[in-house]
Every structure is written in C-alpha cells, then in structure tokens.
Write an enzyme that holds these catalytic residues in place. Structure first.
Site, PDB file in Angstrom:
ATOM      1  CE  LYS A 201      -3.678   2.251   2.594  1.00 20.00           C
ATOM      2  NZ  LYS A 201      -4.603   2.125   3.732  1.00 20.00           N
ATOM      3  CE  LYS A 254      -6.086   1.704  -0.570  1.00 20.43           C
ATOM      4  NZ  LYS A 254      -6.495   1.739   0.778  1.00 20.43           N
TER       5      LYS A 254
END
Ligand code: PBG
Length: 331
Positions: A201, A254
C-alpha cells in the site's frame, strides 16, 4: 530475397473470431464493492467527490445489499464512518460498533454474500492515523507506535470475525500485522477466516476522495512512515514476502492504475491470489470527466478494469463494481 508479412489481422476479422481468441474475460465475479456504513437512520448521502457513492445508515442498506447480490457480485468491503472518535480508535473494536453491526445485518439479509472487513484505525481515531500515537521522548516528534497499534488491530479483526466477517482485510501497514492478526484470529477460534492483506500500500495522493468520504485525513503529518514510497518496487517484494511468511491468504496492491507493474511482479513471484484496489481518485477522475461529457464512461471503465485483470489481478476492488456488473450482463 523478400520476407512474407505476418498476417496478424487474420484473427480480428469478425466479432466471433475475436471472441474465441480473447485472452482475458472480465466478469462480475471479479469484483468487490466497497460500502461506507454510518450511524443514524434515514441516511443515504452522496459523497461529494465520489458521485454515485453513498454513506448508508443500516435501516436503508438492505435494498442496496440485495441489489448488489442480484448483480452477481460476490463480496462487499465495509468501511465504518462512526459518530465518535477518540485517541485509541475504540469504535473500531466495539462489539456494537458500526462495522460489526453492519456485518451482522448483511449476513442476515444475504448469507452468501461475502463480507470483507477493512481492519484499520484511521476512521476511528481523533488524529486520523492508522494506529496509536506516541511522542518520542528525545525528539519530541509524534509517530504511530507500531507494536501498541498491533494489539488494537488484533482486537478489531477478532471483533469483526465475531460479527461474521468472512474475510479480514488489514490496511494499516504496521510491521507484523499479518502475523499478529493471524495468531489473534486462531486463538479466538477463527482459523478458517482468511486474511486479505493490503501488502503493498503506497503513500498515495489517490486516496484523497476516500478520506473525504471516511473523514480519515490525518490531523497532523502524513502516512509516509508506514505506507510505501511510490518510487519503490523492490521494497514491494519485501512487503509481500513478509506477509506470505506471516500467513496472508491474498496479496493486495493499492492503488491499482499507477502500480500495475508492481501487481504484475507480485503475480509472477507469488502463488497467492492477487488483488487490485481501484481506489477513490481513480474513480473520481473518470466520473468527473464523464460528467463533462469528455469520455465514454462505460468503455473507459471496462477497458481499465480489463487492464487490471490482464496485468494479473485475480480480484478487483472497485467503486464501479455495480455499474460494471450491469454493463457486463448479456443483453
Ligand atoms: C484505511 C484505508 C484507506 C483506503 C482504504 N483503506 C485510506 C488511507 O490509507 O488513507 C483508501 C481507499 C480509496 O482511496 O479508495 N487505511
């Protein structure tokens, strides 16, 4: 001497021919749809920077859930927007908190629809960080305390599993969160509940609209001491590797669009399902342009999601899930 030219166009001459040689198929089965649940009654309020995405109070949610299931979508990802925040994010792990209550309701309405619970503290802390804050005695600087946060994240995951969550999706980016949550779930009797780890992330500007939606903008500083530097890809392998060793069942990258190279690499290097999170700003950009009439929304969305799948995504988390599922239905 002359070389024969290669006739690549031979396989493109009709829709049927193109269809039988197509390498990637997008289906409603690929999607997870994120939902924002909130306290109160009679709330269905649109998020300003995300047209078509709403805050839902539980009394209005049933019809929406039934619609999602009817479209053939297999899973929803729950984000809680609580009334009350404090320093330690207590609402994240209360048995009667918003995500826990929403989970119980959804499993009652649609037992087969998978509930994925986002395990993080940032929507629930007054300072907006993903863990608890500790001030360094020497430097006076405040930062997120890794190990103290882990204990609260484990509590959150266990309370989500107790409420009936089918998948735990920790998005907090503390070191060791997969190991801690795995042991916590096992000890509480939830050995069967998988962990979808937000392994890679990035500290991204693409979460902007989400932070409006979830009221989770950090009140000081930023998330760069725990989320990843967008410049790094070898570090992404390290993050994924540690999650695999610690017991993750699925690996997420992400955001998606600007990081498809990373997604591809994870797909090649690991044998776990890979998840792409098509995040809030990726949604808002397309929506804004579509509302201006500058692009063909349907074509752009389907091409984008197809690109994510082609790059290696086994699952795509997307705010477009309902629209795309509708567009993909046979006519
Ligand atoms: C919570 C969380 C965030 C997103 C998903 N889980 C925000 C953040 O890290 O700031 C972003 C999702 C999106 O932008 O759609 N940590």
């Amino acid at each position: 001497m002359s070389f024969p030219i290669t006739r690549n166009r031979r396989l493109r001459t009709s829709a049927a021919l193109r269809s039988i040689v197509r390498e990637t198929q997008l289906t409603a089965n690929d999607f997870i749809y994120p939902i924002f649940v909130t306290e109160g009654t009679g709330v269905k309020s649109e998020i300003g920077s995300m047209p078509g995405v709403y805050h839902w109070s539980l009394d209005l949610l049933e019809q929406e859930i039934n619609e999602i299931a009817a479209l053939g979508i297999q899973a929803v990802l729950l984000f809680g927007v609580p009334d009350h925040k404090d320093e330690v994010g207590s609402e994240a792990y209360g048995n009667n908190s918003i995500v826990q209550r929403a989970t119980r309701k959804i499993k009652e309405w649609q037992p087969d629809l998978l509930v994925v619970a986002d395990t993080c503290l940032c929507q629930f802390t007054s300072h907006g960080h993903c863990g608890v804050i500790r001030q360094d005695e020497r430097t006076g600087r405040a930062d997120v305390d890794n190990d103290a946060s882990l204990a609260l994240l484990v509590k959150t995951a266990v309370s989500q599993a107790e409420a009936g969550a089918d998948i735990i999706a920790p998005s907090n980016m503390m070191d060791g969160f997969v190991q801690a949550i795995r042991s916590g779930l096992d000890e509480a009797g939830f050995e069967h509940v998988p962990i979808m780890s937000y392994s890679v992330k990035y500290a991204s500007a693409f979460y902007g609209p989400f932070r409006d939606a979830a009221h989770s903008t950090p009140q000081f500083g930023d998330r760069k001491t725990y989320q990843m530097d967008p410049a790094n890809v070898r570090e992404a392998l390290r993050e994924a590797e540690s999650d695999v060793v610690e017991g993750a069942d699925m690996l997420m990258v992400k955001p998606a669009l600007a990081y498809l190279d990373v997604l591809r690499l994870l797909k090649e290097q690991f044998d776990l399902p890979v998840v792409a999170y098509n995040v809030s700003a990726e949604y808002s950009m397309v929506k804004a342009a579509a509302m201006q009439g500058w692009l063909d929304e349907r074509a752009i969305v389907l091409e984008t999601l197809l690109g994510m799948k082609r790059a290696g995504a086994d699952i795509i988390i997307t705010y477009f899930a309902k629209d795309a599922a509708r567009w993909l239905q046979p006519r």
